[in-house]
Design a protein around this motif. Structure first.
Motif, PDB file in Angstrom:
ATOM      1  N   ILE A  85      -7.043  -7.224  -6.677  1.00 32.52           N
ATOM      2  CA  ILE A  85      -6.462  -5.977  -6.204  1.00 32.52           C
ATOM      3  C   ILE A  85      -6.543  -4.965  -7.349  1.00 32.52           C
ATOM      4  CG2 ILE A  85      -4.346  -4.838  -5.412  1.00 32.52           C
ATOM      5  CD1 ILE A  85      -3.557  -7.556  -4.125  1.00 32.52           C
ATOM      6  N   PRO A  86      -7.144  -3.795  -7.108  1.00 27.47           N
ATOM      7  CA  PRO A  86      -7.279  -2.800  -8.177  1.00 27.47           C
ATOM      8  C   PRO A  86      -5.935  -2.471  -8.828  1.00 27.47           C
ATOM      9  CG  PRO A  86      -8.587  -2.154  -6.287  1.00 27.47           C
ATOM     10  CD  PRO A  86      -7.744  -3.331  -5.849  1.00 27.47           C
ATOM     11  N   ILE A 126       0.834  -1.205   0.000  1.00 27.00           N
ATOM     12  CA  ILE A 126       0.000   0.000   0.000  1.00 27.00           C
ATOM     13  C   ILE A 126       0.871   1.258   0.000  1.00 27.00           C
ATOM     14  CG2 ILE A 126      -1.629   1.347   1.400  1.00 27.00           C
ATOM     15  CD1 ILE A 126      -2.899  -1.374   2.207  1.00 27.00           C
ATOM     16  N   GLY A 150     -12.779 -11.395  -7.540  1.00 25.27           N
ATOM     17  CA  GLY A 150     -12.271 -10.111  -7.092  1.00 25.27           C
ATOM     18  C   GLY A 150     -10.761 -10.069  -7.169  1.00 25.27           C
ATOM     19  N   TRP A 184      -4.485  -9.505   1.807  1.00 31.86           N
ATOM     20  CA  TRP A 184      -5.023  -8.237   1.291  1.00 31.86           C
ATOM     21  C   TRP A 184      -6.454  -8.036   1.797  1.00 31.86           C
ATOM     22  CZ3 TRP A 184      -3.112  -4.070  -1.171  1.00 31.86           C
ATOM     23  CH2 TRP A 184      -4.012  -3.196  -1.788  1.00 31.86           C
ATOM     24  N   GLN A 185      -7.273  -9.075   1.685  1.00 27.01           N
ATOM     25  CA  GLN A 185      -8.657  -8.999   2.152  1.00 27.01           C
ATOM     26  C   GLN A 185      -8.715  -8.788   3.665  1.00 27.01           C
ATOM     27  OE1 GLN A 185      -9.916 -12.789   0.250  1.00 27.01           O
ATOM     28  NE2 GLN A 185     -11.641 -11.588  -0.532  1.00 27.01           N
ATOM     29  N   ASP A 232      -8.448  -5.373   4.804  1.00 28.52           N
ATOM     30  CA  ASP A 232      -9.499  -4.526   4.242  1.00 28.52           C
ATOM     31  C   ASP A 232      -9.029  -3.726   3.032  1.00 28.52           C
ATOM     32  OD1 ASP A 232     -11.525  -5.347   5.999  1.00 28.52           O
ATOM     33  OD2 ASP A 232     -10.822  -3.950   7.538  1.00 28.52           O
ATOM     34  N   GLY A 233      -8.138  -4.337   2.237  1.00 30.44           N
ATOM     35  CA  GLY A 233      -7.704  -3.697   0.999  1.00 30.44           C
ATOM     36  C   GLY A 233      -8.854  -3.612   0.010  1.00 30.44           C
ATOM     37  N   ASP A 234      -8.837  -2.582  -0.823  1.00 28.09           N
ATOM     38  CA  ASP A 234      -9.872  -2.439  -1.850  1.00 28.09           C
ATOM     39  C   ASP A 234      -9.854  -3.651  -2.771  1.00 28.09           C
ATOM     40  OD1 ASP A 234     -10.600   0.041  -0.869  1.00 28.09           O
ATOM     41  OD2 ASP A 234      -9.391   1.152  -2.321  1.00 28.09           O
ATOM     42  N   ILE A 235     -11.041  -4.030  -3.220  1.00 27.29           N
ATOM     43  CA  ILE A 235     -11.181  -5.157  -4.134  1.00 27.29           C
ATOM     44  C   ILE A 235     -12.032  -4.709  -5.312  1.00 27.29           C
ATOM     45  CG2 ILE A 235     -12.133  -7.487  -4.440  1.00 27.29           C
ATOM     46  CD1 ILE A 235     -11.512  -7.946  -1.458  1.00 27.29           C
ATOM     47  N   GLU A 236     -11.542  -5.009  -6.483  1.00 27.67           N
ATOM     48  CA  GLU A 236     -12.262  -4.691  -7.708  1.00 27.67           C
ATOM     49  C   GLU A 236     -12.858  -5.975  -8.271  1.00 27.67           C
ATOM     50  OE1 GLU A 236     -11.063  -2.724 -11.992  1.00 27.67           O
ATOM     51  OE2 GLU A 236     -10.069  -1.989 -10.166  1.00 27.67           O
TER      52      GLU A 236
END
Length: 133
Positions: free
Chosen positions: A45-46, A24, A43, A111-112, A115-119
């Protein structure tokens, strides 16, 4: 005979490992998702690049007819899979080929958990946001 757990442990001892916080904090990192298409469909990682494990070495090698130009860039490149085993093995292989790569400890699961963003992938045939429709 070696177990897969032993192979992963040996790979992890000789490769660079990144945690989610470092990923990050490094916005220029090129995140490479080596999971298969069924996993990525749930899903990702963006901004990550999808390079399935089975094609990774071929796409990375500039002498291969399958080479992808995105892997010729400066990086840093950080591989990830679901929980970090395949990406550790893949990073070790690419390192053996002479490439500088790292892997994400704990993979997509870490990552999940952070609470990492997920696309989510855009379904085939769907109109992407912002596209004329």
């Amino acid at each position: 005979m070696k177990t897969v757990e032993q192979l992963v442990s040996e790979a992890r001892a000789r490769i660079e490992e990144w945690d989610v916080a470092r990923l990050i904090a490094t916005p220029d990192a090129v995140v490479v998702d080596i999971r298969d298409v069924r996993e990525r469909a749930k899903g990702f990682i963006p901004g990550s690049i999808h390079a399935p494990r089975g094609m990774l070495e071929f796409w990375w090698d500039p002498t291969s007819p399958y080479h992808r130009e995105v892997f010729a860039g400066p990086g840093p490149f950080v591989l990830h899979c679901a929980m970090g085993w395949r990406s550790a093995l893949a990073a070790a292989t690419l390192q053996d080929m002479g490439f500088k790569v790292a892997h994400l400890v704990g993979g997509f699961e870490a990552w999940q958990a952070a609470d990492g963003d997920i696309e989510m992938p855009v379904p085939k045939g769907a109109i992407k946001s912002g596209a004329p429709g």
